[in-house]
Design a protein around this motif. Sequence first.
Motif, PDB file in Angstrom:
ATOM      1  N   VAL A   1       0.795  -1.243  -0.185  1.00 15.77           N
ATOM      2  CA  VAL A   1       0.174  -0.037  -0.234  1.00 15.77           C
ATOM      3  C   VAL A   1       0.765   1.403  -0.012  1.00 15.77           C
ATOM      4  N   VAL A   2       2.037   1.303   0.886  1.00 20.90           N
ATOM      5  CA  VAL A   2       2.953   2.365   1.033  1.00 20.90           C
ATOM      6  C   VAL A   2       3.325   2.710  -0.507  1.00 20.90           C
ATOM      7  N   PHE A   3       3.992   1.573  -1.092  1.00 20.65           N
ATOM      8  CA  PHE A   3       4.457   1.710  -2.485  1.00 20.65           C
ATOM      9  C   PHE A   3       3.553   2.284  -3.274  1.00 20.65           C
ATOM     10  N   TRP A   4       2.507   1.447  -3.455  1.00 17.10           N
ATOM     11  CA  TRP A   4       1.424   2.255  -4.614  1.00 17.10           C
ATOM     12  C   TRP A   4       1.008   3.824  -4.205  1.00 17.10           C
ATOM     13  N   VAL A   5       0.771   4.127  -3.138  1.00 17.34           N
ATOM     14  CA  VAL A   5       0.394   5.513  -2.965  1.00 17.34           C
ATOM     15  C   VAL A   5       1.472   6.601  -3.013  1.00 17.34           C
ATOM     16  N   SER A   6       2.617   5.944  -2.622  1.00 17.71           N
ATOM     17  CA  SER A   6       4.013   6.807  -3.010  1.00 17.71           C
ATOM     18  C   SER A   6       4.344   7.220  -4.311  1.00 17.71           C
ATOM     19  N   LEU A   7       3.944   6.124  -5.278  1.00 15.55           N
ATOM     20  CA  LEU A   7       4.231   6.486  -6.489  1.00 15.55           C
ATOM     21  C   LEU A   7       3.742   7.754  -7.306  1.00 15.55           C
ATOM     22  N   TYR A   8       2.550   8.243  -6.469  1.00 16.89           N
ATOM     23  CA  TYR A   8       1.991   9.362  -7.036  1.00 16.89           C
ATOM     24  C   TYR A   8       2.172  10.514  -6.194  1.00 16.89           C
ATOM     25  N   PRO A   9       3.229  11.020  -5.939  1.00 13.67           N
ATOM     26  CA  PRO A   9       3.457  12.097  -4.855  1.00 13.67           C
ATOM     27  C   PRO A   9       2.875  13.566  -5.032  1.00 13.67           C
ATOM     28  N   GLY A  10       2.228  13.588  -6.397  1.00 11.83           N
ATOM     29  CA  GLY A  10       1.352  14.830  -6.858  1.00 11.83           C
ATOM     30  C   GLY A  10      -0.015  14.725  -6.397  1.00 11.83           C
ATOM     31  N   ARG A  11      -0.443  13.451  -6.112  1.00 15.86           N
ATOM     32  CA  ARG A  11      -1.824  13.449  -5.373  1.00 15.86           C
ATOM     33  C   ARG A  11      -1.819  13.172  -4.131  1.00 15.86           C
ATOM     34  N   LEU A  12      -0.677  13.670  -3.276  1.00 17.95           N
ATOM     35  CA  LEU A  12      -0.813  13.530  -2.018  1.00 17.95           C
ATOM     36  C   LEU A  12      -1.869  14.319  -1.100  1.00 17.95           C
ATOM     37  N   LEU A  13      -1.960  15.594  -1.694  1.00 20.04           N
ATOM     38  CA  LEU A  13      -2.931  16.396  -1.256  1.00 20.04           C
ATOM     39  C   LEU A  13      -4.509  15.988  -1.277  1.00 20.04           C
ATOM     40  N   ASP A  14      -4.403  15.073  -2.338  1.00 15.76           N
ATOM     41  CA  ASP A  14      -5.784  14.574  -2.257  1.00 15.76           C
ATOM     42  C   ASP A  14      -6.094  13.208  -1.449  1.00 15.76           C
ATOM     43  N   THR A  15      -5.135  12.421  -1.660  1.00 22.40           N
ATOM     44  CA  THR A  15      -5.068  11.002  -0.952  1.00 22.40           C
ATOM     45  C   THR A  15      -4.640  11.250   0.425  1.00 22.40           C
ATOM     46  N   VAL A  16      -4.045  12.017   0.949  1.00 16.02           N
ATOM     47  CA  VAL A  16      -3.651  12.088   2.188  1.00 16.02           C
ATOM     48  C   VAL A  16      -4.450  13.342   2.987  1.00 16.02           C
ATOM     49  N   GLY A  17      -4.304  14.594   2.123  1.00 15.44           N
ATOM     50  CA  GLY A  17      -5.146  15.818   2.980  1.00 15.44           C
ATOM     51  C   GLY A  17      -6.586  15.620   2.748  1.00 15.44           C
ATOM     52  N   ARG A  18      -7.074  15.025   1.946  1.00 14.94           N
ATOM     53  CA  ARG A  18      -8.591  14.972   1.770  1.00 14.94           C
ATOM     54  C   ARG A  18      -9.076  13.825   2.233  1.00 14.94           C
ATOM     55  N   PHE A  19      -8.697  12.608   2.332  1.00 16.09           N
ATOM     56  CA  PHE A  19      -9.253  11.371   2.481  1.00 16.09           C
ATOM     57  C   PHE A  19      -8.412  10.639   3.905  1.00 16.09           C
ATOM     58  N   LEU A  20      -7.002  10.371   3.855  1.00 18.74           N
ATOM     59  CA  LEU A  20      -6.585   9.570   5.028  1.00 18.74           C
ATOM     60  C   LEU A  20      -6.393  10.402   6.223  1.00 18.74           C
TER      61      LEU A  20
ATOM     62  N   VAL B   1       3.924   6.705   4.137  1.00 23.65           N
ATOM     63  CA  VAL B   1       3.762   7.170   2.752  1.00 23.65           C
ATOM     64  C   VAL B   1       4.601   8.735   2.570  1.00 23.65           C
ATOM     65  N   GLY B   2       4.593   9.484   3.499  1.00 24.80           N
ATOM     66  CA  GLY B   2       5.416  10.665   3.540  1.00 24.80           C
ATOM     67  C   GLY B   2       6.798  10.627   3.600  1.00 24.80           C
ATOM     68  N   LEU B   3       7.234   9.636   4.197  1.00 29.31           N
ATOM     69  CA  LEU B   3       8.804   9.496   4.275  1.00 29.31           C
ATOM     70  C   LEU B   3       9.183   8.783   3.137  1.00 29.31           C
ATOM     71  N   THR B   4       8.593   8.005   2.664  1.00 28.56           N
ATOM     72  CA  THR B   4       9.015   7.196   1.383  1.00 28.56           C
ATOM     73  C   THR B   4       8.866   8.129   0.076  1.00 28.56           C
ATOM     74  N   CYS B   5       8.067   9.167   0.077  1.00 30.00           N
ATOM     75  CA  CYS B   5       8.003  10.146  -0.827  1.00 30.00           C
ATOM     76  C   CYS B   5       9.015  10.901  -0.699  1.00 30.00           C
ATOM     77  N   ALA B   6       9.393  11.434   0.529  1.00 34.26           N
ATOM     78  CA  ALA B   6      10.681  12.541   0.933  1.00 34.26           C
ATOM     79  C   ALA B   6      11.799  11.864   0.458  1.00 34.26           C
ATOM     80  N   CYS B   7      12.142  10.849   0.994  1.00 33.43           N
ATOM     81  CA  CYS B   7      13.460   9.984   0.641  1.00 33.43           C
ATOM     82  C   CYS B   7      13.672   9.736  -0.911  1.00 33.43           C
TER      83      CYS B   7
END
Length: 437
Positions: free
Chosen positions: A131-150, A295-301
């Motif tokens: 799940v971490v891998f799948w979500v982290s593949l699309y960092p441009g969508r973080l505001l939607d996947t994390v900010g608005r949902f999770l 997810v945030g740590l994986t995207c940042a790294c």
Amino acid sequence: MKVLKGQDILALGFMTFALFVGAGNIIFPPIVGLQAGPHVWLAALGFLITAVGLPVVTVVALAKVGGAMDALSSPIGKVAGGILAAVCYLAVGPLFATPRTASVSFEVGLAPLTGDSPLALFLYSLVYFIVVFWVSLYPGRLLDTVGRFLAPLKILALAVLGIAAFALPAGDIGVAEPAYVAAPFSQGFINGYLTMDTLGALVFGIVIVNAIRSRGVTSPQLITRYAIIAGLIAGVGLALVYISLFRLGSGSHAIAAGAGNGAVVLHAYVQHTFGSLGSGFLAVLISLACLVTAVGLTCACAEYFSQVVPLSYKTLVLLLAVFSLLVSNLGLTKLIAFSVPILTAIYPPCIVLVALSFCKEFWYSQRRIVAPVMLISLLFGIIDALKVAGLAHWLPNRLANLPLSEQGLAWLVPTLITLAGAFICDRLIGKRQEALA
């Protein structure tokens, strides 16, 4: 000029808060509350400085320089700055924090239901990092996947726990541990290190800035403003979470006396308060909290290392997820035992770097001040780390008994002395150069 709407700013703040609140943020405050007893709020003050104040200040410092850590560390030179950045990214990434999110969420949330077997941990961590891998593949969508949902789901679960901690206390406050009787503030201060939030802020800065840019905002002034607002929203949220967890821990003496870590305290409270549904609720809360942080740590790294090694972002996301999966299966106890001395050593120079970034108008040369002060803070931070690791016998008596050494702050006095000396030298050299000109 593109600007963010109010709901986008709120989502950005929620995303930033959700990135910070992970494994350590949930398991460390309850044990501090339990062990501090009547001194809980003095210990909480120290904890809030390192676990809330410093991360928020770090986000602000990074926002002022565009989000990149290398811009913040430029006064110490490219090589030293690169080493510091790599150490921070690795510490909060695949070596410690990211694997810890899986280990904690399993041991606190799922192990009571499935059993604490190596196979159960492996299967859970495998699904977790897919799940971490799948979500982290699309960092441009973080505001939607994390900010608005999770993030809203995570905030709702934490709100339920926080309200319960005050409305439904498990019992009276117990007796304080000797360490908290002697120095509650400094004990809380040091325990705030373990959340890794300041190091996390150093690596999340670029994630926050990129999330703003993904909405088409290009103005540096607006990016800085939005990042600061997001940091402040996250700081308020973190403080509320910690205060409620301190209260939860302080009132859990009757049901969790002698607990060895905050996970035990948290599980005992939830089981006592919510009954059989408590374990399921806790499993969802912990897994959700940890997943967002991972997810945030994986995207940042991946974002950082894609700029310094010849590998693509997506390849690095895969490598980081696989490596974190392997490390997480070592177990929570080994991870924490190994990480504490490392964090004790690297936190002081990071604190110095962030603090001095706000004072550059007071001296002629940033390098003359920042480089020697950071070096001294690192050297004396290593002394604190050796003591934490149980290797104090390696040190001469003078170094083992420095001022504030018993509080784990042996680095503080030498660092302040070095800062005063560097400031005087900077003034003298600066005036001499002006006279020559």
